[in-house]
Each structure stands twice: as structure tokens, then as C-alpha cells.
Write an enzyme that holds these catalytic residues in place. Structure first.
Site, PDB file in Angstrom:
ATOM      1  N   HIS A   1      45.851  46.533  43.268  1.00 54.07           N
ATOM      2  CA  HIS A   1      45.291  47.847  43.049  1.00 54.07           C
ATOM      3  C   HIS A   1      46.216  48.703  43.709  1.00 54.07           C
ATOM      4  O   HIS A   1      46.799  48.260  44.927  1.00 54.07           O
ATOM      5  CB  HIS A   1      43.761  47.841  43.852  1.00 54.07           C
ATOM      6  CG  HIS A   1      42.658  47.096  43.060  1.00 54.07           C
ATOM      7  ND1 HIS A   1      42.738  45.795  43.381  1.00 54.07           N
ATOM      8  CD2 HIS A   1      41.630  47.351  42.329  1.00 54.07           C
ATOM      9  CE1 HIS A   1      41.638  45.279  42.880  1.00 54.07           C
ATOM     10  NE2 HIS A   1      40.892  46.281  42.082  1.00 54.07           N
TER      11      HIS A   1
ATOM     12  N   ASP B   1      45.402  48.503  47.653  1.00 55.79           N
ATOM     13  CA  ASP B   1      45.702  47.067  48.088  1.00 55.79           C
ATOM     14  C   ASP B   1      47.098  46.931  48.746  1.00 55.79           C
ATOM     15  O   ASP B   1      47.434  46.817  50.004  1.00 55.79           O
ATOM     16  CB  ASP B   1      45.861  46.018  47.198  1.00 55.79           C
ATOM     17  CG  ASP B   1      44.653  45.721  46.209  1.00 55.79           C
ATOM     18  OD1 ASP B   1      43.574  46.430  46.725  1.00 55.79           O
ATOM     19  OD2 ASP B   1      44.867  45.452  45.232  1.00 55.79           O
TER      20      ASP B   1
ATOM     21  N   GLU C   1      37.450  45.082  31.965  1.00 56.53           N
ATOM     22  CA  GLU C   1      36.757  43.936  32.403  1.00 56.53           C
ATOM     23  C   GLU C   1      35.303  43.853  32.939  1.00 56.53           C
ATOM     24  O   GLU C   1      34.559  44.780  33.612  1.00 56.53           O
ATOM     25  CB  GLU C   1      37.424  43.725  34.084  1.00 56.53           C
ATOM     26  CG  GLU C   1      37.023  42.314  34.925  1.00 56.53           C
ATOM     27  CD  GLU C   1      37.852  42.119  35.966  1.00 56.53           C
ATOM     28  OE1 GLU C   1      38.997  42.507  36.207  1.00 56.53           O
ATOM     29  OE2 GLU C   1      37.198  41.745  37.208  1.00 56.53           O
TER      30      GLU C   1
ATOM     31  N   GLU D   1      36.232  37.384  33.463  1.00 50.27           N
ATOM     32  CA  GLU D   1      36.277  36.901  34.970  1.00 50.27           C
ATOM     33  C   GLU D   1      35.056  35.845  34.731  1.00 50.27           C
ATOM     34  O   GLU D   1      34.143  36.271  34.559  1.00 50.27           O
ATOM     35  CB  GLU D   1      36.198  37.786  35.814  1.00 50.27           C
ATOM     36  CG  GLU D   1      35.925  37.178  37.312  1.00 50.27           C
ATOM     37  CD  GLU D   1      36.120  38.322  38.438  1.00 50.27           C
ATOM     38  OE1 GLU D   1      37.174  39.258  38.208  1.00 50.27           O
ATOM     39  OE2 GLU D   1      35.759  38.087  39.710  1.00 50.27           O
TER      40      GLU D   1
ATOM     41  N   HIS E   1      31.951  36.818  36.803  1.00 46.75           N
ATOM     42  CA  HIS E   1      31.321  37.792  36.355  1.00 46.75           C
ATOM     43  C   HIS E   1      30.213  37.324  35.130  1.00 46.75           C
ATOM     44  O   HIS E   1      29.279  37.956  34.657  1.00 46.75           O
ATOM     45  CB  HIS E   1      32.206  38.942  35.946  1.00 46.75           C
ATOM     46  CG  HIS E   1      32.931  39.726  36.866  1.00 46.75           C
ATOM     47  ND1 HIS E   1      33.890  40.528  36.863  1.00 46.75           N
ATOM     48  CD2 HIS E   1      32.953  39.403  38.503  1.00 46.75           C
ATOM     49  CE1 HIS E   1      34.570  41.019  37.798  1.00 46.75           C
ATOM     50  NE2 HIS E   1      33.718  40.365  38.719  1.00 46.75           N
TER      51      HIS E   1
ATOM     52  N   ASP F   1      40.437  36.520  34.863  1.00 46.44           N
ATOM     53  CA  ASP F   1      40.352  36.396  36.189  1.00 46.44           C
ATOM     54  C   ASP F   1      39.899  35.145  36.588  1.00 46.44           C
ATOM     55  O   ASP F   1      38.400  35.016  36.250  1.00 46.44           O
ATOM     56  CB  ASP F   1      39.487  37.487  36.746  1.00 46.44           C
ATOM     57  CG  ASP F   1      40.412  38.657  36.969  1.00 46.44           C
ATOM     58  OD1 ASP F   1      41.751  38.842  36.634  1.00 46.44           O
ATOM     59  OD2 ASP F   1      39.917  39.786  37.777  1.00 46.44           O
TER      60      ASP F   1
ATOM     61  N   ASP G   1      28.861  37.426  43.564  1.00 40.15           N
ATOM     62  CA  ASP G   1      30.019  37.345  43.289  1.00 40.15           C
ATOM     63  C   ASP G   1      30.840  37.027  44.436  1.00 40.15           C
ATOM     64  O   ASP G   1      31.709  37.647  45.104  1.00 40.15           O
ATOM     65  CB  ASP G   1      30.657  38.809  42.828  1.00 40.15           C
ATOM     66  CG  ASP G   1      31.938  38.673  42.076  1.00 40.15           C
ATOM     67  OD1 ASP G   1      32.182  37.658  41.599  1.00 40.15           O
ATOM     68  OD2 ASP G   1      32.449  39.995  42.143  1.00 40.15           O
TER      69      ASP G   1
ATOM     70  N   ASP H   1      33.581  34.671  44.200  1.00 41.48           N
ATOM     71  CA  ASP H   1      34.825  34.773  44.111  1.00 41.48           C
ATOM     72  C   ASP H   1      35.546  33.665  44.669  1.00 41.48           C
ATOM     73  O   ASP H   1      36.583  33.672  45.349  1.00 41.48           O
ATOM     74  CB  ASP H   1      35.723  36.029  44.559  1.00 41.48           C
ATOM     75  CG  ASP H   1      35.443  37.234  43.576  1.00 41.48           C
ATOM     76  OD1 ASP H   1      35.006  36.836  42.459  1.00 41.48           O
ATOM     77  OD2 ASP H   1      35.496  38.543  44.152  1.00 41.48           O
TER      78      ASP H   1
ATOM     79  N   ASP I   1      41.658  35.785  40.838  1.00 44.69           N
ATOM     80  CA  ASP I   1      40.875  36.842  41.620  1.00 44.69           C
ATOM     81  C   ASP I   1      39.810  36.177  42.318  1.00 44.69           C
ATOM     82  O   ASP I   1      38.502  36.036  42.246  1.00 44.69           O
ATOM     83  CB  ASP I   1      40.022  37.793  40.260  1.00 44.69           C
ATOM     84  CG  ASP I   1      39.579  39.090  41.099  1.00 44.69           C
ATOM     85  OD1 ASP I   1      39.371  39.061  42.176  1.00 44.69           O
ATOM     86  OD2 ASP I   1      38.960  39.850  40.421  1.00 44.69           O
TER      87      ASP I   1
HETATM   88  C1  XUL Z   1      35.601  42.978  41.136  1.00 42.18           C
HETATM   89  C2  XUL Z   1      36.881  42.633  40.399  1.00 42.18           C
HETATM   90  C3  XUL Z   1      37.964  43.532  40.584  1.00 42.18           C
HETATM   91  C4  XUL Z   1      38.731  43.643  39.223  1.00 42.18           C
HETATM   92  C5  XUL Z   1      40.035  44.494  39.462  1.00 42.18           C
HETATM   93  O1  XUL Z   1      34.643  42.156  41.089  1.00 42.18           O
HETATM   94  O2  XUL Z   1      36.753  41.647  39.740  1.00 42.18           O
HETATM   95  O3  XUL Z   1      38.873  42.917  41.567  1.00 42.18           O
HETATM   96  O4  XUL Z   1      39.356  42.326  38.935  1.00 42.18           O
HETATM   97  O5  XUL Z   1      39.515  45.917  39.798  1.00 42.18           O
HETATM   98 CO    CO Z   2      38.291  40.519  38.416  1.00 45.27          CO
END
Ligand code: XUL
Ligand code: CO
Length: 440
Positions: free
Chosen positions: A104, A107, A235, A271, A274, A299, A310, A312, A342
Site C-alpha cells: 500500500h 506502508d 478483493e 483471500e 475473507h 491473498d 481476520d 491473517d 497477506d
Molecule cells: C485487509 C486486506 C488488505 C488488502 C489490501 O483485510 O486483506 O490488506 O489485501 O488492501
Molecule cells: Co488481502
């Protein structure tokens, strides 16, 4: 500073060494040049390291502050600190042997006091990213803009009720696409951030969705203007931070894309965590996107069944990666998309070394998924079973149905003549699950 100085315990390249002792920092399955079904593992998997979790993650959670030891980072949001992180990032990605990274805008570079200052910071870091890419051969899989952290985005960005915020977000995305283009980025991602709502009583949903569509068209128009050839990706995510995100799941995103003339312009970045938050499996989301020609990139992460938010986490489940690779291989790969981690190390895994263990594990889990999926495909048992299951559509009345040669009248005549359908065959679900386990 010498290239090895940020991760002194890690060799210049993590080796492929299937005989290395258990827990060693070595790939046991990911061998970049190994050819699987006519393509190298590198090209099937197109791994990317994500900048936000790996180089900006602090380990903070709603109950406490960060825990990560990052000796190179002075904890400030200064430009110098950001520039230093670029060295760290490229040393890390080089040693890991991943071909890509993703970021991003916020970042990689600090936000300034106004848009012009933020853009200037981004330009300074982008220049260094470009040099580092040229030096190492590491490429940019995708860029994106952070349209959710700054308080100005409290009501959303493209779906904000405040037109000035829409304008600010547009300017920010314009710049992010330009930087992505300049760095040779192969995709550009829209994740909704705060594009959704908390309360429908104060929300004009129709207007917000129209604005989001306008925003994406503006992004596409600008990409055309500057010659950005990358793929746009949307996404899906059902909730978090808002109660209801507009990009809920693959089906909702595709409906939005079609309803707003964005087909062929925007594909999906799916993702895992998600998908599970939406009550789907990752395989379902991948297949749903893929059959409609819209699976662009993934992702790669995973959630925690018991926590339900989430989280991750890095993917380690071979069953999951096998399912992912079965769908990805069926559609012939992801390019220009790829497999972006991610994912973040747990708060308790605070040493720099843990970043390597996490990525090596994720890459090996996907390499195993790739090899297992290839073995399943080679033997063809699964595809034969599916083909057989639908064989009543290959001839006779089934073929006429698929070819559109019959309607209700003809089908009624057919069934009145026949009386009852041919008997059903067993779905053999358990047998098929046993077969899959034989490959693992
Ligand atoms: C948030 C997410 C983000 C996107 C990019 O849950 O997955 O990091 O991948 O904005
Ligand atoms: Co993501």
C-alpha cells in the site's frame, strides 16, 4: 550497510534441502526451477511478500501494544526510517527467494501534512524501490492505496458521504496507480477498506455503490491515459472494519462488476480468511471466480476456526493449498496475478527470524499443494469421476438440454413418454475424499 546486516543469522539464499533436519530454515518442497506440468514452480506460484504485515506489522492487538523486535526500525514515521526499511525488505525478499512483493502507498512511505507532501514522500521511497528492484530482480506484483487508516476515511473513501473525501481518495489512487506503473507493477488492487456501512438508517446505499463504480471507472480511465497495462483486481471481504462491506464475497463483487460495466476491466483477488469470514471455503470462492473468468490473484493466508476474525495467519494446511492449486491449475495459472502472503506472524513470534520461518512454511505448503494437485490431475481419477457424474448430458436428452434444443414442452413430452427418470448414481463423496487423502 552490507546486504547481510539485517538478518545476519540467515544465509544469502534459503536453500532447497529436503534432507535438512526438521525445523531447519530450508525449503523441503519449493524448488523454484522444478518443472511441474510444463511450468516452473516459480511461475505457477508467483509468490509475493506483503509489505504491510511483514515490514510494518508491530504485533499490536486490541488488548495490547506491539511486541515485534525490529532492530533496524526506530519506530518513527520518518522518511529516513522508511528508506531504511526498503533495504530490510529487499534483503529479506532476496534471501527468501520470492520473485514479487506488494504494498500500500502508506506502508512504504509516511503520510505527510497534506497530499502534496505525502506524494513527495512516496516519490522518494518509490525511487529507492525502483533501484532495489533493478539491483535484485525482485518485481512488484501489485500496488494499492491505503484508503482506510487515516481518520478522514471514517465514513469510507469512494463511498464516503463527504465528496471532498471522495476527491482525496481519487487523488491518492491516481498517484498509487502512477507509482505502481512506474515500478512495473503487474496488477493494481482495490480492497474496500471502509467501503461499507455500520447502519442503514444513515446510509444511501444506492448512491454509495454508484460512487464506488464511478471511482473504479475513473481509475481505469486514468490507467488508460498513462499506459498502465496491469490488471485491476477487486478483493472481496464480508465484514471488518465495517459491519457490512460492499465487496462481501466473489458473487457480490462480480454482481457489482457486471452491474456497473466493469467486466473485462476488473477481476478478483481472493483471500482465504475473507472467504471463511463470508461463510465460504476458499475453494468455493476460487472456483466461483474462476468459472466466470474472473480469478485474477490470491491473498494466501488462513483464519482461525475458533477466533472467527481476520487473523491473517500463514497458510500451513496442505489440504487447503491442494484445494487452491486444483482450481488454479485447472484455469492454467494466475498470471499476471500471483500468490501474495497477506499474512502476519503471531504476536508471540516476535523475532526477525520468525518472518523467515513463516514465509518458508507458507511457500512449502503451497509447493506441496502444487505437487499434490499435479499428481491428482496426472492420474485423472477425479476429473474422470466428475465427467462420469454428468455424462447424462453428453448424449440424448441431456445434450439437447445443453444445446438449447428443447424447452418445457419437449421435456414434458419426453418424460410423459418415459414415465420416470433413470435411477441416480451414488455421489461417492466419502470414496472421493478417501482418494484425495491417498495423495496427501
Ligand atoms: C485487509 C486486506 C488488505 C488488502 C489490501 O483485510 O486483506 O490488506 O489485501 O488492501
Ligand atoms: Co488481502
Amino acid at each position: 550497510m552490507a546486504a547481510s546486516s539485517y538478518f545476519p543469522k540467515v544465509p544469502a539464499k534459503i536453500p532447497f534441502d529436503p534432507k535438512a533436519k526438521k525445523g531447519a530454515l530450508a525449503f523441503k518442497h519449493y524448488q523454484a526451477d522444478k518443472v511441474v506440468e510444463g511450468r516452473s514452480m516459480r511461475n505457477w506460484l508467483r509468490f509475493a511478500v506483503c509489505y504491510w504485515h511483514t515490514f510494518r506489522g508491530t504485533g499490536s492487538d486490541p488488548f495490547g501494544p506491539g511486541t515485534m523486535q525490529r532492530p533496524w526500525d526506530d519506530g518513527s514515521d520518518s522518511l529516513n526510517n522508511a528508506l531504511k526499511r526498503v533495504d530490510v525488505a529487499f534483503e529479506f525478499i532476496s534471501k527468501l527467494g520470492a520473485p514479487y512483493y506488494c504494498f500500500h502507498d502508506r506502508d512504504v512511505a509516511p503520510e505527510g501534512a497534506n497530499l502534496a507532501k505525502s506524494n513527495k514522500n512516496l516519490d522518494a521511497v518509490a525511487e529507492k524501490l525502483k533501484e532495489s528492484q533493478a539491483k535484485t530482480g525482485i518485481k512488484l506484483l501489485w500496488g494499492t492505496a491505503n484508503l482506510f487508516s487515516n481518520p478522514r476515511f471514517m465514513h469510507g473513501a469512494a463511498t464516503s458521504c463527504n465528496a471532498d473525501v471522495f476527491a482525496y481518495a481519487a487523488a491518492q489512487v491516481k498517484k498509487a496507480i502512477e507509482v505502481t506503473n512506474d515500478l512495473g507493477g503487474e496488477n493494481y488492487v482495490f480492497w474496500g477498506g471502509r467501503e461499507g456501512y455500520m447502519n442503514l438508517f444513515n446510509t444511501d446505499m444506492k448512491r454509495e455503490l454508484d460512487h464506488l463504480a464511478k471511482f473504479m471507472h475513473m481509475a481505469h480511465d486514468h490507467a488508460q491515459k498513462i499506459g498502465f497495462k496491469g490488471q485491476f483486481l477487486f478483493e472481496p471481504k464480508p465484514k471488518e472494519p465495517t459491519k457490512h462491506q460492499y465487496d462481501y464475497d466473489a458473487a457480490a463483487c462480480l454482481n457489482f462488476i457486471r452491474a456497473n460495466d466493469l467486466e473485462g476491466i476488473v477481476k478478483l483477488n481472493i483471500e482465504t480468511n475473507h472467504a471463511t469470514l463470508a461463510g465460504h471455503t476458499m475453494m468455493h470462492e476460487l472456483e466461483y471466480a474462476s468459472i466466470q473468468g474472473a480469478l485474477g490473484s490470491i491473498d494466501a493466508n488462513t483464519g482461525d476456526l475458533l477466533l472467527g476474525w481476520d487473523t491473517d495467519q500463514f497458510p500451513t494446511d496442505i489440504y487447503l493449498t491442494t484445494q487452491c492449486m486444483l482450481v488454479i491449475m485447472k484455469q492454467g495459472g494466475l498470471a499476471p496475478g500471483g500468490v501474495n502472503f497477506d499474512a502476519k506472524v503471531r504476536r508471540e513470534s516476535f523475532e526477525p527470524l520468525d518472518l523467515f520461518y513463516a514465509h518458508v512454511g507458507g511457500m512449502d505448503a503451497f509447493a506441496r499443494g502444487l505437487k499434490i494437485a499435479a499428481a491428482i490431475r496426472k492420474e485423472g481419477l477425479l476429473s474422470d469421476l466428475v465427467k462420469q457424474r454428468y455424462s447424462s448430458y453428453d448424449a440424448g436428452i441431456g445434450k439437447q438440454i445443453e444445446e438449447g434444443k428443447v424447452g418445457f414442452v419437449e421435456l414434458e413430452k419426453y418424460m410423459l413418454g418415459k414415465g420416470n427418470p433413470d435411477s441416480n448414481d451414488s455421489g461417492r463423496q466419502e470414496m472421493i475424499e478417501n482418494i484425495i487423502n491417498e495423495y496427501l
